[in-house]
Design an enzyme around this catalytic site. Structure first.
Site, PDB file in Angstrom:
ATOM      1  N   LYS A   1       4.762  -7.773   5.248  1.00 15.80           N
ATOM      2  CA  LYS A   1       4.425  -8.885   6.144  1.00 15.80           C
ATOM      3  C   LYS A   1       3.403  -9.825   5.506  1.00 15.80           C
ATOM      4  O   LYS A   1       3.591 -11.037   5.472  1.00 15.80           O
ATOM      5  CB  LYS A   1       3.853  -8.353   7.474  1.00 15.80           C
ATOM      6  CG  LYS A   1       4.801  -7.424   8.227  1.00 15.80           C
ATOM      7  CD  LYS A   1       4.194  -6.914   9.530  1.00 15.80           C
ATOM      8  CE  LYS A   1       2.921  -6.102   9.359  1.00 15.80           C
ATOM      9  NZ  LYS A   1       3.116  -4.801   8.663  1.00 15.80           N
TER      10      LYS A   1
ATOM     11  N   ARG B   1       1.094  -5.368  18.515  1.00 17.91           N
ATOM     12  CA  ARG B   1       1.484  -4.054  18.009  1.00 17.91           C
ATOM     13  C   ARG B   1       1.721  -3.060  19.137  1.00 17.91           C
ATOM     14  O   ARG B   1       2.087  -1.928  18.863  1.00 17.91           O
ATOM     15  CB  ARG B   1       0.344  -3.518  17.151  1.00 17.91           C
ATOM     16  CG  ARG B   1       0.654  -3.492  15.647  1.00 17.91           C
ATOM     17  CD  ARG B   1      -0.623  -3.026  14.999  1.00 17.91           C
ATOM     18  NE  ARG B   1      -0.570  -2.555  13.673  1.00 17.91           N
ATOM     19  CZ  ARG B   1      -0.803  -3.292  12.585  1.00 17.91           C
ATOM     20  NH1 ARG B   1      -0.938  -4.580  12.677  1.00 17.91           N
ATOM     21  NH2 ARG B   1      -0.860  -2.727  11.406  1.00 17.91           N
TER      22      ARG B   1
ATOM     23  N   ARG C   1      -0.977  -0.534  -3.327  1.00 13.68           N
ATOM     24  CA  ARG C   1      -1.406  -1.875  -2.870  1.00 13.68           C
ATOM     25  C   ARG C   1      -2.845  -2.177  -3.282  1.00 13.68           C
ATOM     26  O   ARG C   1      -3.732  -1.345  -3.160  1.00 13.68           O
ATOM     27  CB  ARG C   1      -1.277  -1.940  -1.347  1.00 13.68           C
ATOM     28  CG  ARG C   1      -1.920  -3.177  -0.745  1.00 13.68           C
ATOM     29  CD  ARG C   1      -1.355  -3.520   0.603  1.00 13.68           C
ATOM     30  NE  ARG C   1      -1.812  -2.646   1.666  1.00 13.68           N
ATOM     31  CZ  ARG C   1      -1.456  -2.807   2.941  1.00 13.68           C
ATOM     32  NH1 ARG C   1      -0.644  -3.798   3.284  1.00 13.68           N
ATOM     33  NH2 ARG C   1      -1.891  -1.978   3.857  1.00 13.68           N
TER      34      ARG C   1
ATOM     35  N   ARG D   1      -7.429  -0.355  -0.133  1.00 10.33           N
ATOM     36  CA  ARG D   1      -7.886  -0.034   1.212  1.00 10.33           C
ATOM     37  C   ARG D   1      -7.985   1.480   1.382  1.00 10.33           C
ATOM     38  O   ARG D   1      -7.079   2.204   0.977  1.00 10.33           O
ATOM     39  CB  ARG D   1      -6.912  -0.603   2.244  1.00 10.33           C
ATOM     40  CG  ARG D   1      -7.152  -2.069   2.513  1.00 10.33           C
ATOM     41  CD  ARG D   1      -6.053  -2.715   3.310  1.00 10.33           C
ATOM     42  NE  ARG D   1      -5.648  -1.988   4.514  1.00 10.33           N
ATOM     43  CZ  ARG D   1      -4.720  -2.426   5.349  1.00 10.33           C
ATOM     44  NH1 ARG D   1      -4.121  -3.594   5.132  1.00 10.33           N
ATOM     45  NH2 ARG D   1      -4.387  -1.731   6.406  1.00 10.33           N
TER      46      ARG D   1
ATOM     47  N   ARG E   1      -0.474   6.120  10.266  1.00  9.63           N
ATOM     48  CA  ARG E   1      -0.174   4.713  10.603  1.00  9.63           C
ATOM     49  C   ARG E   1       1.311   4.528  10.864  1.00  9.63           C
ATOM     50  O   ARG E   1       1.701   3.772  11.757  1.00  9.63           O
ATOM     51  CB  ARG E   1      -0.652   3.787   9.479  1.00  9.63           C
ATOM     52  CG  ARG E   1      -2.155   3.605   9.526  1.00  9.63           C
ATOM     53  CD  ARG E   1      -2.696   3.068   8.227  1.00  9.63           C
ATOM     54  NE  ARG E   1      -2.184   1.746   7.918  1.00  9.63           N
ATOM     55  CZ  ARG E   1      -2.136   1.245   6.690  1.00  9.63           C
ATOM     56  NH1 ARG E   1      -2.559   1.947   5.663  1.00  9.63           N
ATOM     57  NH2 ARG E   1      -1.667   0.045   6.490  1.00  9.63           N
TER      58      ARG E   1
HETATM   59  P1  ADP Z   1       2.188  -5.321   5.198  1.00 11.03           P
HETATM   60  O1  ADP Z   1       1.356  -6.566   5.390  1.00 11.03           O
HETATM   61  O2  ADP Z   1       3.485  -5.391   5.951  1.00 11.03           O
HETATM   62  O3  ADP Z   1       1.435  -4.070   5.471  1.00 11.03           O
HETATM   63  P2  ADP Z   1       2.087  -6.003   2.352  1.00 11.03           P
HETATM   64  O4  ADP Z   1       2.612  -7.387   2.310  1.00 11.03           O
HETATM   65  O5  ADP Z   1       0.645  -5.809   2.185  1.00 11.03           O
HETATM   66  O6  ADP Z   1       2.616  -5.252   3.686  1.00 11.03           O
HETATM   67  O7  ADP Z   1       2.884  -5.157   1.244  1.00 11.03           O
HETATM   68  C1  ADP Z   1       2.587  -3.783   1.005  1.00 11.03           C
HETATM   69  C2  ADP Z   1       2.614  -3.514  -0.495  1.00 11.03           C
HETATM   70  O8  ADP Z   1       3.966  -3.604  -0.965  1.00 11.03           O
HETATM   71  C3  ADP Z   1       1.825  -4.505  -1.333  1.00 11.03           C
HETATM   72  O9  ADP Z   1       1.268  -3.804  -2.416  1.00 11.03           O
HETATM   73  C4  ADP Z   1       2.860  -5.510  -1.824  1.00 11.03           C
HETATM   74  O10 ADP Z   1       2.515  -6.079  -3.073  1.00 11.03           O
HETATM   75  C5  ADP Z   1       4.104  -4.637  -1.938  1.00 11.03           C
HETATM   76  N1  ADP Z   1       5.355  -5.343  -1.594  1.00 11.03           N
HETATM   77  C6  ADP Z   1       5.519  -6.296  -0.648  1.00 11.03           C
HETATM   78  N2  ADP Z   1       6.818  -6.688  -0.589  1.00 11.03           N
HETATM   79  C7  ADP Z   1       7.485  -5.950  -1.520  1.00 11.03           C
HETATM   80  C8  ADP Z   1       8.861  -5.894  -1.942  1.00 11.03           C
HETATM   81  N3  ADP Z   1       9.793  -6.673  -1.380  1.00 11.03           N
HETATM   82  N4  ADP Z   1       9.174  -5.028  -2.920  1.00 11.03           N
HETATM   83  C9  ADP Z   1       8.214  -4.234  -3.491  1.00 11.03           C
HETATM   84  N5  ADP Z   1       6.914  -4.242  -3.132  1.00 11.03           N
HETATM   85  C10 ADP Z   1       6.545  -5.092  -2.163  1.00 11.03           C
HETATM   86  P1  ADP Z   2      -0.716  -2.932   7.842  1.00  7.15           P
HETATM   87  O1  ADP Z   2      -0.824  -3.104   6.396  1.00  7.15           O
HETATM   88  O2  ADP Z   2      -0.529  -1.546   8.323  1.00  7.15           O
HETATM   89  O3  ADP Z   2       0.262  -3.836   8.485  1.00  7.15           O
HETATM   90  P2  ADP Z   2      -3.031  -4.219   9.016  1.00  7.15           P
HETATM   91  O4  ADP Z   2      -3.874  -4.812   7.982  1.00  7.15           O
HETATM   92  O5  ADP Z   2      -2.183  -5.109   9.841  1.00  7.15           O
HETATM   93  O6  ADP Z   2      -2.185  -3.085   8.355  1.00  7.15           O
HETATM   94  O7  ADP Z   2      -3.918  -3.349  10.015  1.00  7.15           O
HETATM   95  C1  ADP Z   2      -4.895  -2.441   9.540  1.00  7.15           C
HETATM   96  C2  ADP Z   2      -5.503  -1.695  10.715  1.00  7.15           C
HETATM   97  O8  ADP Z   2      -6.134  -2.639  11.602  1.00  7.15           O
HETATM   98  C3  ADP Z   2      -4.506  -0.950  11.590  1.00  7.15           C
HETATM   99  O9  ADP Z   2      -4.236   0.355  11.090  1.00  7.15           O
HETATM  100  C4  ADP Z   2      -5.265  -0.909  12.922  1.00  7.15           C
HETATM  101  O10 ADP Z   2      -6.290   0.068  12.915  1.00  7.15           O
HETATM  102  C5  ADP Z   2      -5.935  -2.273  12.950  1.00  7.15           C
HETATM  103  N1  ADP Z   2      -5.082  -3.300  13.593  1.00  7.15           N
HETATM  104  C6  ADP Z   2      -4.515  -4.394  13.007  1.00  7.15           C
HETATM  105  N2  ADP Z   2      -3.816  -5.093  13.896  1.00  7.15           N
HETATM  106  C7  ADP Z   2      -3.922  -4.450  15.083  1.00  7.15           C
HETATM  107  C8  ADP Z   2      -3.397  -4.664  16.381  1.00  7.15           C
HETATM  108  N3  ADP Z   2      -2.603  -5.722  16.668  1.00  7.15           N
HETATM  109  N4  ADP Z   2      -3.731  -3.767  17.344  1.00  7.15           N
HETATM  110  C9  ADP Z   2      -4.523  -2.716  17.106  1.00  7.15           C
HETATM  111  N5  ADP Z   2      -5.034  -2.456  15.895  1.00  7.15           N
HETATM  112  C10 ADP Z   2      -4.744  -3.296  14.885  1.00  7.15           C
END
Ligand code: ADP
Ligand code: ADP
Ligand code: ZN
Length: 247
Positions: free
Chosen positions: A39, A114, A154, A187, A198
């Site tokens: 995302k 969420r 990541r 992280r 998670r």
């Molecule tokens: P989210 O915000 O949904 O938690 P991220 O965008 O942070 O996910 O992506 C999670 C990890 O996967 C990051 O290290 C990112 O560089 C990697 N990543 C994202 N999209 C892809 C993809 N299409 N293929 C391989 N790795 C990816």
């Molecule tokens: P991800 O890479 O899992 O998509 P985020 O960066 O979006 O992670 O979220 C990291 C943490 O922040 C989550 O595990 C949760 O503890 C908190 N968090 C983020 N967004 C929300 C939400 N909409 N509601 C509750 N907790 C949240």
């Protein structure tokens, strides 16, 4: 018509590509998906294509933590465990963010809502602000086993929150952000044990949100288990197709 498509060649390698701008006050697009689905990686690009700010609940919470605000302190124990921060805290934070001037035309929401109560609170708030609504919910679908590999590798920028992966999307210089030269870090909640929680929390609390928007007819599924460039193209097509539906 709610949306206007601007045809342009401005995305490298994609030829004649449509971009969509949100013009109606308060319209939001949701980016839904499991932790690690990609995302954050896609949201920057997508927000630019939509012409609206990228609002990521996790980024906002981490900034609050870095600054030592009461919200950051209250949220920390939940984030460390991979549990969700209580709805009331997150809803207030997002509503305040959506009230900022740059979000009056709408926003791309990443990581929010969420839970079903968060979804209902968002819908209520959009209605109260006259004409706002959820234009589209895009679901980035990735198999669970792929998520762990993505999260374990990541790296994030401390300054601009850009996301990298040590294998799949490495920075040009190890340890530093390509965009702003900021320091990269991992992280603590990306450790395998926390990731398992998670993902379980996501299946329990967030899949019902995905189902809610599928039932409402605003959900669009994109296959997130492809290369970053392929997912980008699929998302761009998804928002362009969106426009083809008569308003
Ligand atoms: P989210 O915000 O949904 O938690 P991220 O965008 O942070 O996910 O992506 C999670 C990890 O996967 C990051 O290290 C990112 O560089 C990697 N990543 C994202 N999209 C892809 C993809 N299409 N293929 C391989 N790795 C990816
Ligand atoms: P991800 O890479 O899992 O998509 P985020 O960066 O979006 O992670 O979220 C990291 C943490 O922040 C989550 O595990 C949760 O503890 C908190 N968090 C983020 N967004 C929300 C939400 N909409 N509601 C509750 N907790 C949240
Ligand atoms: Zn950076």
């Amino acid at each position: 018509m709610m949306l206007r498509v601007v045809l342009s060649d401005s995305f490298p390698g994609e030829g004649n590509t449509a971009t969509m701008a949100l013009h109606n006050h308060g319209e939001v697009v949701l980016l839904l998906g499991a932790p690690g689905a990609g995302k954050g990686t896609q949201a920057r690009f997508l927000a630019e294509a939509l012409g609206v700010p990228h609002v990521a609940s996790g980024d906002l919470l981490r900034v609050n933590h870095q600054r030592g605000t009461p919200l950051g302190r209250a949220a920390q124990e939940y984030m460390d465990r991979g549990d969700l921060v209580p709805d009331a805290l997150v809803v207030d934070m997002i509503v305040d963010r959506l009230d900022e001037p740059d979000a009056t035309r709408g926003a791309l929401l990443d990581g929010f809502p969420r839970t079903v109560p968060q979804a209902k609170a968002l819908e209520k708030r959009l209605m109260q602000r006259g004409g706002g609504r959820i234009r589209r919910a895009i679901y980035v679908d990735v198999p669970t086993d792929v998520l762990v590999e993505r999260l374990a590798g990541r790296w994030l920028c401390r300054t601009c929150q850009a996301t990298y992966h040590e294998t799949f999307n490495p920075p040009e210089v190890a340890g530093f952000c390509d965009r702003c030269d900021g320091e990269l870090y991992q992280r603590s909640d990306d450790q395998r044990e926390v990731v398992a929680n998670r993902v379980a929390v996501y299946l329990r609390d967030t899949l019902p949100v995905v189902e809610r928007y599928a039932r409402a007819g605003v959900l669009q599924r994109v296959d997130g288990n492809q290369s970053i460039t392929e997912v980008k193209t699929a998302l761009l097509n998804a928002i362009a197709e969106d426009e083809a539906v008569p308003a």
